[in-house]
Enzyme design. Structure first.
Site, mmCIF file in Angstrom:
data_model
loop_
_atom_site.group_PDB
_atom_site.id
_atom_site.type_symbol
_atom_site.label_atom_id
_atom_site.label_comp_id
_atom_site.label_asym_id
_atom_site.label_seq_id
_atom_site.Cartn_x
_atom_site.Cartn_y
_atom_site.Cartn_z
ATOM 1 C CE LYS A 54 -87.108 -80.384 0.510
ATOM 2 N NZ LYS A 54 -86.640 -80.210 -0.862
ATOM 3 C CD GLN A 98 -83.812 -81.549 -2.848
ATOM 4 O OE1 GLN A 98 -84.950 -81.741 -2.455
ATOM 5 N NE2 GLN A 98 -83.179 -80.416 -2.620
ATOM 6 C CG ASP A 121 -90.673 -79.057 -5.485
ATOM 7 O OD1 ASP A 121 -90.581 -78.495 -4.387
ATOM 8 O OD2 ASP A 121 -89.689 -79.404 -6.165
#
Ligand code: GUN
Length: 291
Positions: A54, A98, A121
């Protein structure tokens, strides 16, 4: 006839190239560089690798990225303090915690804290809730589900009235994919560990999305001839002959299923790159909304 291969790598590269151009224009206009912050707790190799990818992707399109790595034993307060700081930081347009987090942390409490305006997200309960309601739009759609929909649309324009089967009901993939398919007027069945006849249910699918994390569980005789199959699974399989000692394989038995399906997105190399492309897209969108 062998299925058409949906090339997620190529589609994702094209999207990243568009984002890069849009960002260059943005910077030439004197606007702020989009910034993505990641929060990684612990040292799970897969999560570290995803987060690294990422950051690399941010660099490639000209975004700023900020990595926060915490020890496996980090406390709830430590993680929450970082999220609060990022919520208040004007350089940060997107926050990604995450998952999975270590067991001792309250994942829901941490995700709830992320500002809805920076939830690139797309997994804040408000964004998922909006996705579930008619007449409402989430600010951000979760990245893997958004990527799945782009892959489906690369081969099918209109999903209205099609039978879609989603294997898996996770918060970050199965459930939001099902909601997105419903929003496009597909008839959706969500399967899970208690589903009685998986094979027969899957065999009714014009579109099949596999996201259960079970190595090659989807076999050729589960597939309706001509169906579109999207494999979201990435399962590690021991492979002493390879450099890493393992290889990745999807939830779909690719070699046999490709002989029956009409189109198939393989894993690895399909949805994975799309997730990152969608994250970049959401981050750029967030910067535009916060300008
Ligand atoms: N872990 C695996 N996939 C994802 C994702 O899409 N978002 C986050 N935050 N964690 C993940």
């Amino acid at each position: 006839m062998t299925a058409r291969i949906i090339d997620g790598k190529m589609i994702a590269a094209r999207i990243r190239a568009q984002i890069r151009v849009e960002n260059e224009k943005r910077l030439q206009m004197g606007k702020q560089q989009p910034g993505l912050a990641t929060v990684l707790v612990g040292d799970a190799a897969a999560s570290q690798s995803y987060v690294r990818m990422k950051h690399r992707a941010c660099e490639e399109v000209g975004f700023q990225s900020y990595g926060h790595q915490l020890d496996e034993n980090a406390t709830q307060t430590e993680v929450e303090t970082i999220v609060r700081t990022l919520n208040d930081d004007p350089k940060v347009h997107g926050i990604l915690v995450q998952l999975p987090l270590p067991q001792h942390l309250d994942e829901n409490a941490i995700l709830d804290l992320i500002s809805v305006e920076k939830d690139v997200d797309g997994i804040h309960p408000l964004n998922i809730g909006r996705l579930a309601q008619k007449g409402r739009e989430p600010r951000f759609v979760a990245c893997t589900p958004a990527g799945v929909m782009v892959l489906i649309h690369s081969v099918v324009e209109n999903l209205s009235g099609l039978n879609a089967v989603v294997l898996g009901r996770s918060n970050i993939v199965g459930m939001p994919v099902a909601l997105l398919l419903i929003a496009e007027d597909a008839t959706v069945t969500v399967c899970h560990s208690r589903t009685k006849d998986l094979a027969a249910t899957c065999a009714s699918a014009d579109i099949l999305v596999a996201a259960v994390g079970r190595r090659e569980i989807v076999k050729a005789d589960w597939i309706k001839p001509g169906a579109v199959v999207i494999d979201v699974g990435t399962n590690r399989v021991d492979d002493p002959g390879s450099k890493r000692g393992y290889r990745l394989t999807g939830d779909v038995a690719f070699e046999e299923v490709k002989e029956i399906a009409g189109a198939i997105s393989p894993s690895p190399g399909g949805v994975g790159p799309m997730t990152i492309a969608m994250l970049l897209k959401n981050t750029l969108h967030s910067a535009q909304l916060l300008d």
